[in-house]
Design an enzyme around this catalytic site. Sequence first.
Site, PDB file in Angstrom:
ATOM      1  N   THR A  35       0.863  -1.190   0.000  1.00 27.45           N
ATOM      2  CA  THR A  35       0.000   0.000   0.000  1.00 27.45           C
ATOM      3  C   THR A  35       0.896   1.235   0.000  1.00 27.45           C
ATOM      4  O   THR A  35       1.660   1.444   0.943  1.00 27.45           O
ATOM      5  CB  THR A  35      -0.886  -0.001   1.264  1.00 27.45           C
ATOM      6  OG1 THR A  35      -1.653  -1.200   1.256  1.00 27.45           O
ATOM      7  CG2 THR A  35      -1.813   1.203   1.294  1.00 27.45           C
ATOM      8  N   CYS A  51      -2.955  -1.373   9.436  1.00 24.74           N
ATOM      9  CA  CYS A  51      -3.335  -0.821   8.129  1.00 24.74           C
ATOM     10  C   CYS A  51      -4.183   0.437   8.234  1.00 24.74           C
ATOM     11  O   CYS A  51      -3.735   1.517   7.864  1.00 24.74           O
ATOM     12  CB  CYS A  51      -4.069  -1.879   7.325  1.00 24.74           C
ATOM     13  SG  CYS A  51      -3.082  -3.366   7.108  1.00 24.74           S
ATOM     14  N   GLY A  57      -8.087  -0.459  14.796  1.00 24.71           N
ATOM     15  CA  GLY A  57      -6.647  -0.430  15.041  1.00 24.71           C
ATOM     16  C   GLY A  57      -5.987  -1.266  13.966  1.00 24.71           C
ATOM     17  O   GLY A  57      -6.517  -1.394  12.868  1.00 24.71           O
TER      18      GLY A  57
END
Length: 434
Positions: A122, A256, A253
């Site tokens: 990502t 990511c 949480g």
Amino acid sequence: MRLTVIGTGYLGATHAACMAELGHEVIGVDVDPEKVAALRAGQVPFHEPGLGELIARHTATGRLRFTTSYEEAGAFGEVHFVCVGTPQRPGSEAADLSYVESAFAAIAGHSAGDALLVGKSTVPVGTAEALAGRYAAEVAWNPEFLREGYAVEDTLRPDRLVLGVRSARAESILRAVYEPVLAAGTPLVVTDFPTAELVKTAANAFLATKISFINAMAEVCEAAGGDVRRLSEALGHDDRIGARFLRSGVGFGGGCLPKDIRAFAHRADELGVSLAFLREVDSINMRRRDRVVELARELCGGAVLGARITVLGAAFKPDSDDIRDSPALDVAARLGLDGADVTVYDPAAMDNARKAFPLLGYAASAEEALRGADLVLLLTEWPQFRELDPERTRSLVGRPHIVDGRGVLDADDWTAAGWRFRALGRPAPAGEER
Ligand code: UGA
């Protein structure tokens, strides 16, 4: 096909095993010799249902191997998938791209000119474009959307495949890699680099926003006397809204969502676009943790100093041993700093929790953790906590006070069993102070 997967964390180990399952020959590469040794022995260094079996099966057939050598990987692979992490940069909201950069440089330095280098990490929009200019081998971007706990399922049967490509050749190579997945009817979106990168960050931003939306409604319910669980149920019946990711509680949480929304807002600022709402999404999320601490204080008579508090859950969500940015441990640590005697129990994340928060107390079972407690906080909704029996649990604790931080217990049952029961997103029962 002969594939390599660079990085053997949650994403890489799962991708490597699933590519072998699809029939490819795969080498997983990692710079950490211990991780590679463990994987070679069929051991998965984290909790991920189904992954251990898949790795064991395909290392046994020889279709899946692991190495620390980029030279070996470069000589072997036709397609190289880069699956390394992009953590938050210390002291900044931005993503740290150093692992991505060094993985691309290392594999490009050893691979054939006609290899395809595919990013799965990502990354901030613009990364693929910057990398593509640097190497002889062609670059493509193929974001992943797997959830921890469902990683194998999400990889073999994804909701969609997204291919960011610059040539028909790259598209056809990736179509060949995913042929069985596509043949099963998985929707495919073929697009440019920036859109492919953005699909991932936008998806995580949307999910985080949806959770914080319902958690903001929980705040309103607390103030106005409503019940967020019923509100969420009723909203979810509207097909346009949908019930998923509308569970209110102590918030999101993990490794990511929190870092991805920060990196996205930061990158948008660089591009001259304001995504300020994502900072509010982040604040709402953090306020839920504050609220649990506040409720704990209330139930302990104003201060938690010296109170024996049992925290049920340490992982950021059930079916995971991942404690990165875990709301449960954040709350536990804050209460510990305020002088509470905190005991944590989690079915899978004990070792990780102990390493990260060595000063908290830990119990070997839920029962041991509950014994003698002045207050119980349910902060990760593992099935065994959802199924706790209020009568039996009452016989273990010192004082029957509980906060349901995930909205999974039946308030009436617990109250009927003599508990002082508080939950997020619901007003205090009549007669109790807010
Ligand atoms: C998330 C995304 O869901 C994946 O699609 C994505 O690929 C992944 O991040 C990633 O970027 O790698 P994950 O972090 O495994 O996956 O966890 P989720 O299942 O999304 O849960 C995130 C957090 O939201 C958890 O703390 C969970 O407890 C919380 N959550 C989730 C809620 O508080 N309410 C909900 O309704 C749903």
